[in-house]
Design a protein around this motif. Structure first.
Motif, PDB file in Angstrom:
ATOM      1  N   GLY A   5     -24.443  54.008 -55.413  1.00 48.97           N
ATOM      2  CA  GLY A   5     -24.687  52.765 -56.188  1.00 48.97           C
ATOM      3  C   GLY A   5     -25.856  52.831 -57.379  1.00 48.97           C
ATOM      4  N   LYS A   6     -26.059  52.890 -58.439  1.00 52.47           N
ATOM      5  CA  LYS A   6     -26.660  52.048 -59.544  1.00 52.47           C
ATOM      6  C   LYS A   6     -27.744  52.393 -58.962  1.00 52.47           C
ATOM      7  N   PHE A   7     -29.323  52.851 -58.927  1.00 57.35           N
ATOM      8  CA  PHE A   7     -30.724  51.552 -58.748  1.00 57.35           C
ATOM      9  C   PHE A   7     -31.129  51.782 -59.797  1.00 57.35           C
ATOM     10  N   SER A   8     -31.863  50.868 -59.861  1.00 55.55           N
ATOM     11  CA  SER A   8     -33.045  50.151 -60.720  1.00 55.55           C
ATOM     12  C   SER A   8     -34.030  49.184 -59.690  1.00 55.55           C
ATOM     13  N   SER A   9     -35.417  50.664 -59.973  1.00 56.48           N
ATOM     14  CA  SER A   9     -36.725  49.312 -59.534  1.00 56.48           C
ATOM     15  C   SER A   9     -36.872  47.905 -60.486  1.00 56.48           C
ATOM     16  N   ASP A  10     -35.858  47.960 -61.724  1.00 60.87           N
ATOM     17  CA  ASP A  10     -36.277  46.809 -62.583  1.00 60.87           C
ATOM     18  C   ASP A  10     -35.002  45.557 -61.821  1.00 60.87           C
ATOM     19  N   ARG A  11     -33.914  46.197 -61.386  1.00 55.18           N
ATOM     20  CA  ARG A  11     -32.775  45.411 -61.169  1.00 55.18           C
ATOM     21  C   ARG A  11     -33.191  44.935 -59.222  1.00 55.18           C
ATOM     22  N   THR A  12     -33.560  45.762 -58.645  1.00 57.06           N
ATOM     23  CA  THR A  12     -34.193  45.270 -57.885  1.00 57.06           C
ATOM     24  C   THR A  12     -35.790  44.275 -57.666  1.00 57.06           C
ATOM     25  N   ILE A  13     -36.692  44.380 -58.279  1.00 51.76           N
ATOM     26  CA  ILE A  13     -37.786  43.331 -59.022  1.00 51.76           C
ATOM     27  C   ILE A  13     -37.595  42.209 -58.901  1.00 51.76           C
ATOM     28  N   ALA A  14     -35.437  42.239 -60.310  1.00 48.20           N
ATOM     29  CA  ALA A  14     -36.031  41.489 -60.586  1.00 48.20           C
ATOM     30  C   ALA A  14     -34.717  40.112 -59.112  1.00 48.20           C
ATOM     31  N   GLU A  15     -33.744  40.902 -58.584  1.00 44.93           N
ATOM     32  CA  GLU A  15     -33.545  40.607 -57.380  1.00 44.93           C
ATOM     33  C   GLU A  15     -34.516  39.978 -56.517  1.00 44.93           C
ATOM     34  N   TYR A  16     -35.060  40.593 -56.087  1.00 44.18           N
ATOM     35  CA  TYR A  16     -36.266  39.945 -55.659  1.00 44.18           C
ATOM     36  C   TYR A  16     -36.638  38.594 -56.124  1.00 44.18           C
ATOM     37  N   ALA A  17     -37.073  38.488 -57.046  1.00 41.75           N
ATOM     38  CA  ALA A  17     -38.177  37.377 -58.233  1.00 41.75           C
ATOM     39  C   ALA A  17     -37.200  36.446 -58.113  1.00 41.75           C
ATOM     40  N   SER A  18     -35.661  36.644 -57.840  1.00 45.36           N
ATOM     41  CA  SER A  18     -34.539  35.002 -57.883  1.00 45.36           C
ATOM     42  C   SER A  18     -34.513  35.131 -56.677  1.00 45.36           C
ATOM     43  N   GLU A  19     -34.051  35.990 -55.769  1.00 45.61           N
ATOM     44  CA  GLU A  19     -33.594  35.716 -54.465  1.00 45.61           C
ATOM     45  C   GLU A  19     -34.550  35.426 -53.499  1.00 45.61           C
ATOM     46  N   ILE A  20     -36.410  35.877 -53.677  1.00 43.27           N
ATOM     47  CA  ILE A  20     -36.115  36.071 -52.849  1.00 43.27           C
ATOM     48  C   ILE A  20     -37.941  35.045 -52.714  1.00 43.27           C
ATOM     49  N   TRP A  21     -38.267  35.509 -54.494  1.00 44.65           N
ATOM     50  CA  TRP A  21     -39.121  34.182 -54.396  1.00 44.65           C
ATOM     51  C   TRP A  21     -39.161  33.194 -54.819  1.00 44.65           C
ATOM     52  N   GLY A  22     -37.214  33.014 -56.069  1.00 41.45           N
ATOM     53  CA  GLY A  22     -37.353  31.884 -56.709  1.00 41.45           C
ATOM     54  C   GLY A  22     -38.130  31.747 -57.581  1.00 41.45           C
ATOM     55  N   ILE A  23     -38.151  32.736 -58.379  1.00 41.64           N
ATOM     56  CA  ILE A  23     -38.474  32.730 -59.715  1.00 41.64           C
ATOM     57  C   ILE A  23     -38.092  33.444 -60.711  1.00 41.64           C
ATOM     58  N   SER A  24     -38.340  33.323 -61.819  1.00 47.82           N
ATOM     59  CA  SER A  24     -37.629  33.977 -63.397  1.00 47.82           C
ATOM     60  C   SER A  24     -38.446  34.082 -63.952  1.00 47.82           C
ATOM     61  N   PRO A  25     -37.517  35.923 -65.148  1.00 48.11           N
ATOM     62  CA  PRO A  25     -38.178  36.224 -65.695  1.00 48.11           C
ATOM     63  C   PRO A  25     -39.151  35.311 -66.805  1.00 48.11           C
ATOM     64  N   GLU A  26     -40.482  35.478 -67.158  1.00 47.29           N
ATOM     65  CA  GLU A  26     -41.235  34.815 -68.879  1.00 47.29           C
ATOM     66  C   GLU A  26     -40.628  35.627 -69.791  1.00 47.29           C
ATOM     67  N   LYS A  27     -39.639  35.043 -70.620  1.00 42.81           N
ATOM     68  CA  LYS A  27     -40.294  35.114 -72.108  1.00 42.81           C
ATOM     69  C   LYS A  27     -41.510  36.086 -72.687  1.00 42.81           C
ATOM     70  N   VAL A  28     -40.874  36.969 -73.391  1.00 48.89           N
ATOM     71  CA  VAL A  28     -42.583  36.942 -73.965  1.00 48.89           C
ATOM     72  C   VAL A  28     -42.327  37.435 -75.462  1.00 48.89           C
ATOM     73  N   ARG A  29     -43.263  37.053 -76.601  1.00 53.80           N
ATOM     74  CA  ARG A  29     -42.162  37.655 -78.017  1.00 53.80           C
ATOM     75  C   ARG A  29     -43.422  38.679 -77.924  1.00 53.80           C
ATOM     76  N   ARG A  30     -41.879  39.646 -78.992  1.00 52.28           N
ATOM     77  CA  ARG A  30     -43.124  40.803 -79.085  1.00 52.28           C
ATOM     78  C   ARG A  30     -44.093  40.737 -80.295  1.00 52.28           C
ATOM     79  N   HIS A  31     -44.630  41.614 -80.728  1.00 55.90           N
ATOM     80  CA  HIS A  31     -45.694  41.587 -81.946  1.00 55.90           C
ATOM     81  C   HIS A  31     -46.620  42.386 -81.926  1.00 55.90           C
ATOM     82  N   SER A  32     -46.397  42.525 -83.521  1.00 53.45           N
ATOM     83  CA  SER A  32     -47.480  44.152 -83.876  1.00 53.45           C
ATOM     84  C   SER A  32     -49.118  44.473 -83.243  1.00 53.45           C
ATOM     85  N   ARG A  33     -49.062  44.876 -83.266  1.00 54.38           N
ATOM     86  CA  ARG A  33     -50.910  45.801 -83.598  1.00 54.38           C
ATOM     87  C   ARG A  33     -51.425  44.425 -84.715  1.00 54.38           C
TER      88      ARG A  33
END
Length: 74
Positions: A42-70
């Motif tokens: 199956g497709k493996f992605s550490s990003d996907r794995t971390i996202a699943e842990y965050a959502s399913e185990i820790w009950g948290i969601s990603p924080e939106k970060v605004r892109r910016h320039s230097r």
């Protein structure tokens, strides 16, 4: 004594490794098996794995970060 059962499946591990060793000596079968094994993964992605842990185990969601320039950082 193996209090933590670290070696409980060691005999089956050795048996499987013996099978792998025999298969490796047959290049055509080894290649076919290797390709089929890779194709069946199956497709493996550490990003996907971390996202699943965050959502399913820790009950948290990603924080939106605004892109910016230097320049924004100065």
């Amino acid at each position: 004594m193996d209090n933590y059962l670290l070696l409980v499946d060691y005999a089956s591990y050795l048996s499987c490794q013996d099978e792998v060793d025999r298969l490796y000596l047959q290049p055509d079968r080894w290649t076919r098996t290797s390709i089929l094994n890779s194709a069946g993964m199956g497709k493996f992605s550490s990003d996907r794995t971390i996202a699943e842990y965050a959502s399913e185990i820790w009950g948290i969601s990603p924080e939106k970060v605004r892109r910016h320039s230097r320049q924004d950082l100065q």
